[in-house]
Design a protein around this motif. Structure first.
Motif, PDB file in Angstrom:
ATOM      1  N   LEU A  91       0.816  -1.214   0.000  1.00  0.00           N
ATOM      2  CA  LEU A  91       0.000   0.000   0.000  1.00  0.00           C
ATOM      3  C   LEU A  91       0.849   1.264   0.000  1.00  0.00           C
ATOM      4  N   ALA A  92       0.389   2.262  -0.740  1.00  0.00           N
ATOM      5  CA  ALA A  92       1.003   3.589  -0.729  1.00  0.00           C
ATOM      6  C   ALA A  92       0.048   4.557  -0.030  1.00  0.00           C
ATOM      7  N   PHE A  93       0.579   5.341   0.894  1.00  0.00           N
ATOM      8  CA  PHE A  93      -0.233   6.240   1.711  1.00  0.00           C
ATOM      9  C   PHE A  93      -0.888   7.335   0.877  1.00  0.00           C
ATOM     10  N   MET A  94      -2.192   7.597   1.184  1.00  0.00           N
ATOM     11  CA  MET A  94      -2.914   8.685   0.529  1.00  0.00           C
ATOM     12  C   MET A  94      -3.376   9.768   1.509  1.00  0.00           C
ATOM     13  N   ARG A  95      -4.137   9.362   2.565  1.00  0.00           N
ATOM     14  CA  ARG A  95      -4.699  10.352   3.477  1.00  0.00           C
ATOM     15  C   ARG A  95      -4.797   9.798   4.893  1.00  0.00           C
ATOM     16  N   GLN A  96      -4.886  10.720   5.849  1.00  0.00           N
ATOM     17  CA  GLN A  96      -4.979  10.373   7.267  1.00  0.00           C
ATOM     18  C   GLN A  96      -6.041  11.227   7.943  1.00  0.00           C
ATOM     19  N   TRP A  97      -6.835  10.574   8.813  1.00  0.00           N
ATOM     20  CA  TRP A  97      -7.746  11.282   9.716  1.00  0.00           C
ATOM     21  C   TRP A  97      -7.459  10.792  11.119  1.00  0.00           C
ATOM     22  N   GLY A  98      -7.383  11.694  12.079  1.00  0.00           N
ATOM     23  CA  GLY A  98      -7.042  11.298  13.430  1.00  0.00           C
ATOM     24  C   GLY A  98      -5.538  11.270  13.621  1.00  0.00           C
ATOM     25  N   LYS A  99      -5.102  10.630  14.700  1.00  0.00           N
ATOM     26  CA  LYS A  99      -3.686  10.628  15.047  1.00  0.00           C
ATOM     27  C   LYS A  99      -3.218   9.224  15.392  1.00  0.00           C
ATOM     28  N   THR A 100      -1.944   8.974  15.149  1.00  0.00           N
ATOM     29  CA  THR A 100      -1.311   7.714  15.532  1.00  0.00           C
ATOM     30  C   THR A 100       0.071   8.005  16.089  1.00  0.00           C
ATOM     31  N   SER A 101       0.410   7.359  17.202  1.00  0.00           N
ATOM     32  CA  SER A 101       1.717   7.584  17.819  1.00  0.00           C
ATOM     33  C   SER A 101       2.736   6.532  17.401  1.00  0.00           C
ATOM     34  N   LYS A 102       2.288   5.487  16.702  1.00  0.00           N
ATOM     35  CA  LYS A 102       3.163   4.376  16.365  1.00  0.00           C
ATOM     36  C   LYS A 102       3.709   4.447  14.939  1.00  0.00           C
ATOM     37  N   GLU A 107       5.293  12.152   4.254  1.00  0.00           N
ATOM     38  CA  GLU A 107       4.936  13.467   3.708  1.00  0.00           C
ATOM     39  C   GLU A 107       4.370  13.329   2.296  1.00  0.00           C
ATOM     40  N   HIS A 108       4.936  12.390   1.535  1.00  0.00           N
ATOM     41  CA  HIS A 108       4.459  12.188   0.161  1.00  0.00           C
ATOM     42  C   HIS A 108       3.130  11.440   0.171  1.00  0.00           C
ATOM     43  N   LYS A 109       2.183  11.931  -0.641  1.00  0.00           N
ATOM     44  CA  LYS A 109       0.870  11.300  -0.731  1.00  0.00           C
ATOM     45  C   LYS A 109       0.653  10.752  -2.137  1.00  0.00           C
ATOM     46  N   ALA A 110       0.275   9.494  -2.206  1.00  0.00           N
ATOM     47  CA  ALA A 110      -0.015   8.866  -3.490  1.00  0.00           C
ATOM     48  C   ALA A 110      -1.359   9.350  -4.023  1.00  0.00           C
ATOM     49  N   THR A 111      -1.538   9.236  -5.320  1.00  0.00           N
ATOM     50  CA  THR A 111      -2.809   9.586  -5.952  1.00  0.00           C
ATOM     51  C   THR A 111      -3.266   8.430  -6.837  1.00  0.00           C
ATOM     52  N   LEU A 112      -4.559   8.360  -7.065  1.00  0.00           N
ATOM     53  CA  LEU A 112      -5.121   7.312  -7.908  1.00  0.00           C
ATOM     54  C   LEU A 112      -5.021   7.709  -9.375  1.00  0.00           C
ATOM     55  N   GLU A 113      -4.775   6.713 -10.227  1.00  0.00           N
ATOM     56  CA  GLU A 113      -4.688   7.001 -11.661  1.00  0.00           C
ATOM     57  C   GLU A 113      -6.052   7.286 -12.274  1.00  0.00           C
ATOM     58  N   LEU A 114      -7.073   6.539 -11.817  1.00  0.00           N
ATOM     59  CA  LEU A 114      -8.398   6.614 -12.425  1.00  0.00           C
ATOM     60  C   LEU A 114      -9.469   6.669 -11.354  1.00  0.00           C
ATOM     61  N   ALA A 115     -10.638   7.188 -11.722  1.00  0.00           N
ATOM     62  CA  ALA A 115     -11.775   7.197 -10.800  1.00  0.00           C
ATOM     63  C   ALA A 115     -12.219   5.778 -10.474  1.00  0.00           C
TER      64      ALA A 115
END
Length: 238
Positions: A91-102, A107-115
Motif C-alpha cells: 500500500l502507498a499512503f494517501m490520506r490520514q484522519w485522526g492521530k497515531t503515535s506508532k 509526507e508524500h501522498k499517493a494519488t489514484l490514476e483513475l476514478a
C-alpha cells in the motif's frame, strides 16, 4: 519508497496462543517502522459468538522503510516465511484522519490514476475500556454495513488484547467508500457509519484513533483459496 502492508494468514492454535503474549514480529527488524499483530474477527458477528474471534486467523498491518526491507524479511526470517504462506497487499499512503503515535505518516501522498481505481482503508483504535459496551452498540451496525456493502472487495476486523481494535477494507472505488462514510450509499440504513461518527465526536470511544487511506500497489499470495481480491491489477497490467 516507504510502504505499508496488510497481511492475512492462518496459523496453528498453539502459535496463536503463544502470540498473545509475544509479538512474533520483532520491533528491531531492519527496515520495519512499526507493526500491529492482531487476531482476525468476523465483521458483524455476535459479540459472544465463536465466529467473532477467529483465533487461528492473524492480521498484520505494518509499515516498512522500503520494499527491499519487506522482501528481505519475507524471504529470510522465520515469521516472514509464515506471512509468505498467506496473503498480503502492498500500500502507498494517501490520506490520514485522526492521530497515531506508532506509525510515521509519510509526507508524500499517493494519488489514484483513475476514478475506477480501488482504495484501501485501515482504522486503528485504542479503546477506553469503559467505553467498549457503547462502542459495540454503535460499531456493530457499521460492521454489518461494511461487510454487506456491494462496494467492498474484502473487509475484515481484528483485535489485540487488551484494547486495540482495527478494521481493514478494500473498496472497488474511492467514491463508493466515501459515499458509505457519509451515508449516501444505496444500502439499507445507509447512515449507520455517519451516525456512529457523530456519536464518537460527541463522546469519544478511544484514547487514540486513526483512519488511513491507501492506494493498493500489488497483492501476493492466497487467502481462503482466493488469490485475486483486486481484479483492477489484472485489468490494468500489461
Amino acid at each position: 519508497m516507504n510502504i505499508f502492508t496488510y497481511h492475512l494468514v492462518e496459523i496453528s492454535f498453539s502459535y496463536a496462543v503463544k502470540s498473545l503474549f509475544v509479538n512474533p514480529l520483532d520491533k528491531e527488524t531492519p527496515g520495519l517502522v512499526h507493526a500491529e499483530y492482531m487476531t482476525a474477527m468476523k465483521l458483524g458477528a455476535p459479540i459472544f459468538s465463536p465466529s467473532r474471534f477467529l483465533t487461528r486467523q492473524m492480521a498484520v498491518f505494518a509499515q516498512w522503510e522500503n520494499e527491499k526491507a519487506l522482501d528481505d524479511y519475507l524471504q529470510k526470517e522465520k515469521f516472514g516465511a509464515q506471512l509468505n504462506n498467506g496473503w498480503h497487499v502492498r500500500l502507498a499512503f494517501m490520506r490520514q484522519w485522526g492521530k497515531t503515535s506508532k506509525f510515521k505518516i509519510p509526507e508524500h501522498k499517493a494519488t489514484l490514476e483513475l476514478a475506477s481505481s480501488p482504495v484501501v482503508a485501515v482504522t486503528i483504535a485504542r479503546m477506553k475500556p469503559w467505553a467498549i459496551p457503547r462502542f459495540l452498540r454503535w460499531g456493530r451496525p457499521v460492521e454489518k454495513l461494511v461487510r454487506d456493502h456491494n462496494g467492498t472487495l474484502l473487509s475484515m476486523a481484528s483485535f489485540k488484547f487488551p484494547n486495540t481494535i482495527s478494521t481493514f477494507s478494500i473498496w472497488k472505488t474511492e467514491k463508493e467508500m466515501t459515499n458509505m462514510v457519509h451515508g449516501h450509499s444505496k444500502m439499507a440504513q445507509p447512515k449507520r457509519h455517519a451516525n456512529a461518527m457523530k456519536e464518537r465526536e460527541r463522546k469519544s470511544f478511544h484514547f487514540e484513533f486513526v483512519t488511513l487511506r491507501f492506494k493498493p500497489i500489488s497483492e501476493f499470495g492466497t487467502w481462503q483459496e482466493k488469490d485475486t481480491y483486486i481484479p483492477y491489477f489484472e485489468l490494468h497490467t500489461t
